[in-house]
Every structure is written in C-alpha cells, then in structure tokens.
Design a protein around this motif. Structure first.
Motif, mmCIF file in Angstrom:
data_model
loop_
_atom_site.group_PDB
_atom_site.id
_atom_site.type_symbol
_atom_site.label_atom_id
_atom_site.label_comp_id
_atom_site.label_asym_id
_atom_site.label_seq_id
_atom_site.Cartn_x
_atom_site.Cartn_y
_atom_site.Cartn_z
ATOM 1 N N ARG A 121 104.054 31.614 11.828
ATOM 2 C CA ARG A 121 105.391 32.195 11.989
ATOM 3 C C ARG A 121 105.325 33.687 11.734
ATOM 4 O O ARG A 121 104.809 34.131 10.710
ATOM 5 C CB ARG A 121 106.375 31.567 10.992
ATOM 6 C CG ARG A 121 106.708 30.145 11.336
ATOM 7 C CD ARG A 121 107.846 29.638 10.478
ATOM 8 N NE ARG A 121 108.108 28.236 10.794
ATOM 9 C CZ ARG A 121 109.046 27.510 10.237
ATOM 10 N NH1 ARG A 121 109.833 28.040 9.289
ATOM 11 N NH2 ARG A 121 109.237 26.260 10.586
ATOM 12 N N LYS A 122 105.884 34.434 12.674
ATOM 13 C CA LYS A 122 105.981 35.877 12.519
ATOM 14 C C LYS A 122 107.460 36.157 12.237
ATOM 15 O O LYS A 122 108.305 35.994 13.114
ATOM 16 C CB LYS A 122 105.525 36.539 13.837
ATOM 17 C CG LYS A 122 105.582 38.048 13.847
ATOM 18 C CD LYS A 122 105.090 38.555 15.219
ATOM 19 C CE LYS A 122 105.129 40.067 15.295
ATOM 20 N NZ LYS A 122 104.606 40.562 16.584
ATOM 21 N N ASN A 123 107.743 36.574 11.026
ATOM 22 C CA ASN A 123 109.142 36.649 10.595
ATOM 23 C C ASN A 123 109.768 38.011 10.828
ATOM 24 O O ASN A 123 109.242 39.019 10.372
ATOM 25 C CB ASN A 123 109.226 36.325 9.101
ATOM 26 C CG ASN A 123 108.730 34.918 8.817
ATOM 27 O OD1 ASN A 123 109.450 33.946 9.010
ATOM 28 N ND2 ASN A 123 107.477 34.810 8.394
ATOM 29 N N TYR A 124 110.832 38.018 11.578
ATOM 30 C CA TYR A 124 111.628 39.234 11.672
ATOM 31 C C TYR A 124 113.023 38.860 12.146
ATOM 32 O O TYR A 124 113.233 37.775 12.703
ATOM 33 C CB TYR A 124 110.989 40.288 12.578
ATOM 34 C CG TYR A 124 110.856 39.926 14.043
ATOM 35 C CD1 TYR A 124 109.750 39.210 14.514
ATOM 36 C CD2 TYR A 124 111.822 40.319 14.973
ATOM 37 C CE1 TYR A 124 109.613 38.897 15.857
ATOM 38 C CE2 TYR A 124 111.692 40.013 16.322
ATOM 39 C CZ TYR A 124 110.594 39.296 16.761
ATOM 40 O OH TYR A 124 110.458 38.985 18.090
ATOM 41 N N TYR A 125 113.944 39.745 11.905
ATOM 42 C CA TYR A 125 115.321 39.473 12.295
ATOM 43 C C TYR A 125 115.698 40.306 13.510
ATOM 44 O O TYR A 125 115.476 41.512 13.534
ATOM 45 C CB TYR A 125 116.282 39.810 11.142
ATOM 46 C CG TYR A 125 117.715 39.767 11.600
ATOM 47 C CD1 TYR A 125 118.388 38.549 11.663
ATOM 48 C CD2 TYR A 125 118.362 40.924 12.027
ATOM 49 C CE1 TYR A 125 119.696 38.489 12.137
ATOM 50 C CE2 TYR A 125 119.663 40.872 12.501
ATOM 51 C CZ TYR A 125 120.323 39.655 12.558
ATOM 52 O OH TYR A 125 121.594 39.597 13.032
ATOM 53 N N LYS B 166 115.881 31.947 15.580
ATOM 54 C CA LYS B 166 115.194 31.298 14.455
ATOM 55 C C LYS B 166 114.854 32.288 13.334
ATOM 56 O O LYS B 166 114.470 31.885 12.256
ATOM 57 C CB LYS B 166 113.870 30.679 14.921
ATOM 58 C CG LYS B 166 114.022 29.529 15.903
ATOM 59 C CD LYS B 166 112.790 28.611 15.891
ATOM 60 C CE LYS B 166 111.531 29.302 16.340
ATOM 61 N NZ LYS B 166 111.265 29.103 17.779
ATOM 62 N N ASN B 167 114.925 33.581 13.656
ATOM 63 C CA ASN B 167 114.455 34.636 12.741
ATOM 64 C C ASN B 167 112.936 34.618 12.545
ATOM 65 O O ASN B 167 112.422 35.214 11.606
ATOM 66 C CB ASN B 167 115.137 34.599 11.373
ATOM 67 C CG ASN B 167 116.586 35.022 11.493
ATOM 68 O OD1 ASN B 167 116.978 35.634 12.497
ATOM 69 N ND2 ASN B 167 117.374 34.692 10.493
ATOM 70 N N TYR B 168 112.250 33.874 13.368
ATOM 71 C CA TYR B 168 110.788 33.994 13.392
ATOM 72 C C TYR B 168 110.306 33.611 14.786
ATOM 73 O O TYR B 168 110.986 32.898 15.518
ATOM 74 C CB TYR B 168 110.114 33.124 12.323
ATOM 75 C CG TYR B 168 110.366 31.643 12.464
ATOM 76 C CD1 TYR B 168 109.581 30.860 13.327
ATOM 77 C CD2 TYR B 168 111.378 31.010 11.746
ATOM 78 C CE1 TYR B 168 109.818 29.496 13.460
ATOM 79 C CE2 TYR B 168 111.616 29.656 11.872
ATOM 80 C CZ TYR B 168 110.832 28.894 12.732
ATOM 81 O OH TYR B 168 111.064 27.557 12.864
ATOM 82 N N TYR C 41 105.584 41.415 8.498
ATOM 83 C CA TYR C 41 106.070 40.219 9.179
ATOM 84 C C TYR C 41 105.925 38.958 8.328
ATOM 85 O O TYR C 41 106.402 37.904 8.702
ATOM 86 C CB TYR C 41 105.322 40.018 10.502
ATOM 87 C CG TYR C 41 105.690 41.017 11.576
ATOM 88 C CD1 TYR C 41 106.998 41.057 12.072
ATOM 89 C CD2 TYR C 41 104.761 41.892 12.114
ATOM 90 C CE1 TYR C 41 107.348 41.954 13.072
ATOM 91 C CE2 TYR C 41 105.096 42.788 13.117
ATOM 92 C CZ TYR C 41 106.391 42.826 13.596
ATOM 93 O OH TYR C 41 106.736 43.701 14.580
ATOM 94 N N ARG C 42 105.257 39.064 7.196
ATOM 95 C CA ARG C 42 105.079 37.896 6.308
ATOM 96 C C ARG C 42 104.633 36.666 7.096
ATOM 97 O O ARG C 42 105.276 35.629 7.069
ATOM 98 C CB ARG C 42 106.389 37.591 5.574
ATOM 99 C CG ARG C 42 106.889 38.686 4.664
ATOM 100 C CD ARG C 42 105.942 38.867 3.467
ATOM 101 N NE ARG C 42 106.438 39.844 2.509
ATOM 102 C CZ ARG C 42 106.157 41.152 2.566
ATOM 103 N NH1 ARG C 42 105.400 41.630 3.526
ATOM 104 N NH2 ARG C 42 106.619 41.957 1.638
ATOM 105 N N TYR C 43 103.547 36.827 7.830
ATOM 106 C CA TYR C 43 103.012 35.688 8.590
ATOM 107 C C TYR C 43 102.682 34.531 7.655
ATOM 108 O O TYR C 43 102.163 34.741 6.554
ATOM 109 C CB TYR C 43 101.701 36.091 9.271
ATOM 110 C CG TYR C 43 101.835 36.834 10.576
ATOM 111 C CD1 TYR C 43 101.995 36.133 11.778
ATOM 112 C CD2 TYR C 43 101.746 38.229 10.619
ATOM 113 C CE1 TYR C 43 102.070 36.813 12.983
ATOM 114 C CE2 TYR C 43 101.827 38.912 11.828
ATOM 115 C CZ TYR C 43 101.987 38.197 13.008
ATOM 116 O OH TYR C 43 102.054 38.862 14.186
ATOM 117 N N GLU D 92 102.651 27.798 10.532
ATOM 118 C CA GLU D 92 103.821 27.045 10.986
ATOM 119 C C GLU D 92 103.708 25.599 10.482
ATOM 120 O O GLU D 92 102.776 24.890 10.876
ATOM 121 C CB GLU D 92 103.850 27.091 12.531
ATOM 122 C CG GLU D 92 104.761 26.109 13.206
ATOM 123 C CD GLU D 92 106.226 26.291 12.851
ATOM 124 O OE1 GLU D 92 106.763 27.384 13.081
ATOM 125 O OE2 GLU D 92 106.821 25.325 12.353
#
Ligand code: ZN
Ligand code: MN
Length: 489
Positions: A80-84, A90-92, A281-283, A286
């Motif tokens: 998961r690559k997290n960003y808004y 999904k925000n990721y 991105y706080r990978y 998943e």
C-alpha cells in the motif's frame, strides 16, 4: 553542436494494460463511459471489501518484463502506498514496492546521433492500480471540480529506466521503441490521448568545468502529453537548468528534488509541489492480497510465447531480404501484419528491395489515403507479387507499373488483365535497339553533346523514341542509346 553540459535523463512510464476488467475487481476498463458508471464497492474502497488479483493483468505484466529482459521475481507481493487525494477514495494505492515483478532489464534503441544501437537500462517494472480523474473547471466564476472514479483500479504497468538517456531526442526514440514493443506484445494500446501511456521524466545536467562536470539538482517533469512534448519539454528544461546554474553559481549540498509541469502553450516548465520521498508514503505490505509465486515453468511458457519482437525482426528482415535499416524500420513500425504481407510479396517476387519499395510507397499510401488498415487493402500479396514480377523482368517500367496497380485496385483485375486493359505492350529488346539506332541517326547534334560529356542530353533521344513507340521503357531506351553511342565513339 557542442553543448556546455551533458544531459542526464531517466523516464518513468505508466502504461494501461489491455484487460477487460480492473486489477482487483470485475468492473469494466472501457474508455469513455459516463463518469462513475464503472465502479463497485471494491474499487471505490468501501470498508470490508476484499480485492482479488486479475490473473490476466499479471500475465501481461510478466510478458512485458520478459520482453524487457528483466530478472523476474519468483516471489512478489503487493504494497500500500499511502497518500490522500480526492481521486483516491481508499487513501492508498495498491502497488509493488520492494519486490517488483521485474528488475534489471534493458531495451535497445538506435541512437539518433550515431545510428548505433544502445541499451537503455530498466531499473524496475511493477504493477499497480490507477487512480480516478479530477476535472477542474477553471473558467471565471465556475470554480467547480468533479471526480470520475471509472479509472480507479485500472491495471497499470510502471516501467522505470536508468538515467541512461543523453538527449531529449534519445528519450523520444526510447518511447517510440517502447510503444512499438508494447504493441507487438498486445499488452497496451499506448494511446496517449486516452491516457493509456503516461510519461514523467527525471532530468538534470552536468555542467562542464575545468574541474569536471558539476551536476544540477534533479527535476521531475510532468504533464507531457505527446512524445513530441517530451522532447520539447526536456530540451527546454535542460537549458533552463543551465541558465539557473549560471545565475546561482555552483550549488553544493543537497537540494530537494523539484517537480515541474510542462506548459504546452507557453512552451515552458513551471514549478509544482516539492516531491515526496518514498518514506512519506509509509509503504507497507497489502494485508488483503496473497503474495504471488511465479514458477520457472510459467516464465518459460511466457518467454516462448513472446513471438518475434521489433529489434530482432528488423535485423532478420535486413539480412533475409537485403533491405536497408531505413526500410526495415518503416515496415516494422507499421506492425506485424504489414511485415507478414511484405515477406509474402518479397518471397514470391524474389526481390526484397523491390517489394519493400512498393509496400512502403504504394501500399502504405493507399492505406493512408483511405484511412484503413491492411485487412481492407484489396490486393492479396500474391496479386501484388504478379505485378512486381513484371516490373522485376522489366516488362513494365515503374511509372506504368503504378498505373497498372491503380487499375488493379479500382477494378479488381489481375496484373495481366490490367496491362491488357490499359493497352500496354511489352516492347522487345530487338525492337528497342532498332528504334534507338534510328533516333541516334536522326539526331547527330544530341549524340555529339552526349559524346562531349553532357549525358543529360540523352533525354532528348528518349523523348524521340517514345514518339515512335509510346510503349518503350524509357530506362531501357536510355541505357541502349548510351551503349550504342559509346560503341560508335
Ligand atoms: Zn470495481
Ligand atoms: Mn506509479
């Protein structure tokens, strides 16, 4: 032209894979549907739903990675690559981080400067899902933004090159070659207008100084909507970095990577946000998808199914049919079907170069004029070959050959029938010699000019011969007249 700096370019290409359904759900991927009609709880990220991997997308990714000579991961997983962002419900984004599908590959291109082939390294190839699309209406008084989530979850392949490209023209050629390869693989339609191929570029320059090159900070350039735009944007950006270097002097130390967008109309790049580092991105892995294990047998099966790819195909055409690199390039860039057509014609008429000329000039012209693909070309290769055999044996000169072809195309007649309908007669060599001797005897002045070295004057004799018999081949008359004049010299 010697530039005062060297350019260093790496590309990041996203291509949309040709699948019917999305990467983790069964929604359609078809382009152009009304906004938000191709969505489901999975791709819009409702709580509690579970994604499922699209096998076909994974296979297309594997195919591409193999064709790019990558090392294929036996064990790969999703992250998961997290960003808004408003177009990412999904925000990721589900992507691949530390275990991409393929690494360490290359693609060979022909350098525009030297004509030599050059390997452009591929750092990684990985699969990920696309985000939605935001549409901003920026006209005065209409500050509304809309979101279309149809594209959410569409399978993308991200291909990252090493910084091996040295000129903007080379970057363009790399993209053309990559697009051709993906077309041959049937992996993507690479339609830039519809967004199925997107390019970002990392570029910096090394300014030449007596103490060696001094690098400028790397800039990522976005928003380039055609291969031509890529070339123009990079040319602009290299020069801009050089001017900035001259103004600010030597910049030492770490400068954060900058992102700039290409403005096609203004023909310049403008700064955008500063670029996130991957740690932002706080990978993390998943948790809703199982890792993928790829067997040796599967890789072997994919490798053997690739078919003949552009680079080797060009080389084979050149050696088998004795055509030039230019010819093979034109033929191969038109796709497999045209190559097969050419090969059939060349084999039947026994002259590769002749077949290449006619396919490039006549067949392609017809397809362009009528805006159709090869399956709508009225002549099967056998029929075109019949005509080319007549041209090869010099029963028809090129100009008459073209007229015969035009008639074959419009009436459906065979080459022989078309020749008869047009009343073209093959004038025998003995008859041509007779006519040549006649015009030589009648035109002593022209003959004297030719003897004095004005070879062009022989055209006058060809004109005379055509008056006597309009069916003579002008090239044959020319050769014969020159020979006879030389003999009498
Ligand atoms: Zn869906
Ligand atoms: Mn990406």
């Amino acid at each position: 032209m010697q530039r005062p700096y060297e350019i260093i370019i790496g590309l990041e290409v996203h291509v949309q894979l040709l699948t019917q359904s999305k990467l983790f759900c069964s929604c359609s991927t078809e382009f152009g549907a009304p906004p938000n009609t191709q969505t489901c709880p999975i791709c819009i990220g409702m709580p509690g739903v579970l994604p499922m991997m699209n096998r076909r997308a994974f296979e297309l990714g594997l195919k591409t990675a193999c064709a790019l000579q990558c090392e294929i991961a036996r064990f790969t997983k999703w992250d998961r690559k997290n960003y808004y962002y408003p177009d990412l419900p999904k925000n990721y984004q589900i992507s691949q981080y530390d275990l991409p599908l393929g690494r360490n590959g290359y693609l060979e291109i022909r350098s525009p400067e030297t004509g030599q082939s050059k390997r452009i390294g591929i750092i990684r190839v990985h699969l990920e899902e696309d985000a939605g699309k935001s549409m901003h209406d920026e006209r005065a008084g209409k500050a509304d933004s809309r979101i279309d989530l149809n594209r959410c979850g569409v399978p993308l392949l991200e291909i990252v090159t090493k910084p091996d490209l040295r000129t903007p023209a080379e970057a363009k050629i790399f993209l053309q070659e990559l697009k051709l390869l993906l077309n041959y693989l049937d992996v993507s339609d690479c339609n830039m207008q519809e967004g199925s191929l997107r390019v970002d570029a990392n570029i910096n320059i090394g300014v030449n100084t007596p103490e060696g090159p001094i690098p400028t900070p790397i800039v990522e350039v976005k928003n380039m909507n055609s291969f031509r735009a890529v070339e123009r944007a990079l040319t602009y950006e290299a020069e801009r970095q050089y001017q900035e270097f001259l103004e600010t002097g030597r910049r030492l130390g770490q400068v954060p990577k900058q992102t700039r967008g290409w403005d096609e109309e203004a023909e310049l790049t403008r700064p955008q946000r500063t670029k996130e580092e991957s740690s932002d991105y706080r990978y993390f892995p998943e948790p809703d998808l199982v890792p993928v294990v790829v067997s040796e047998a599967e890789i072997e099966r994919i490798r053997t199914s690739l078919g003949e790819l552009p680079q080797l195909l060009r080389e084979r055409l050149e050696t088998t049919y004795g055509i030039t690199p230019y010819d093979s390039d034109v033929l191969v860039s038109q796709g497999r079907a045209l190559v097969q057509y050419f090969e059939r014609v060349a084999t039947l008429c026994g002259e590769g170069k002749l077949a290449a000329n006619w396919v490039q000039q006549e067949v392609l012209r017809f397809l362009n004029e009528h805006q159709v693909s090869l399956d709508a070309f009225p002549l099967p290769p056998e029929r075109l070959a019949e005509l080319l055999i007549m041209v090869r044996d010099r029963k028809l000169d090129t100009r008459r050959g073209r007229e015969v072809l035009a008639r074959m195309l419009s009436t459906g007649e065979s080459a022989e029938e078309a020749v008869a309908s047009l009343g073209f007669v093959d004038v025998g060599d003995a008859e041509i010699e007779k006519i040549c001797r006649l015009v030589i005897a009648q035109n002593p002045k022209t003959v004297a000019d030719v003897k004095a070295g004005k070879i062009k004057a022989v055209g006058g004799l060809v004109g005379q011969a055509k008056k006597i018999n309009p069916h003579v081949d002008p090239a044959k008359v020319r050769e014969m007249c020159l020979r006879l004049i030389e003999e009498t010299a």
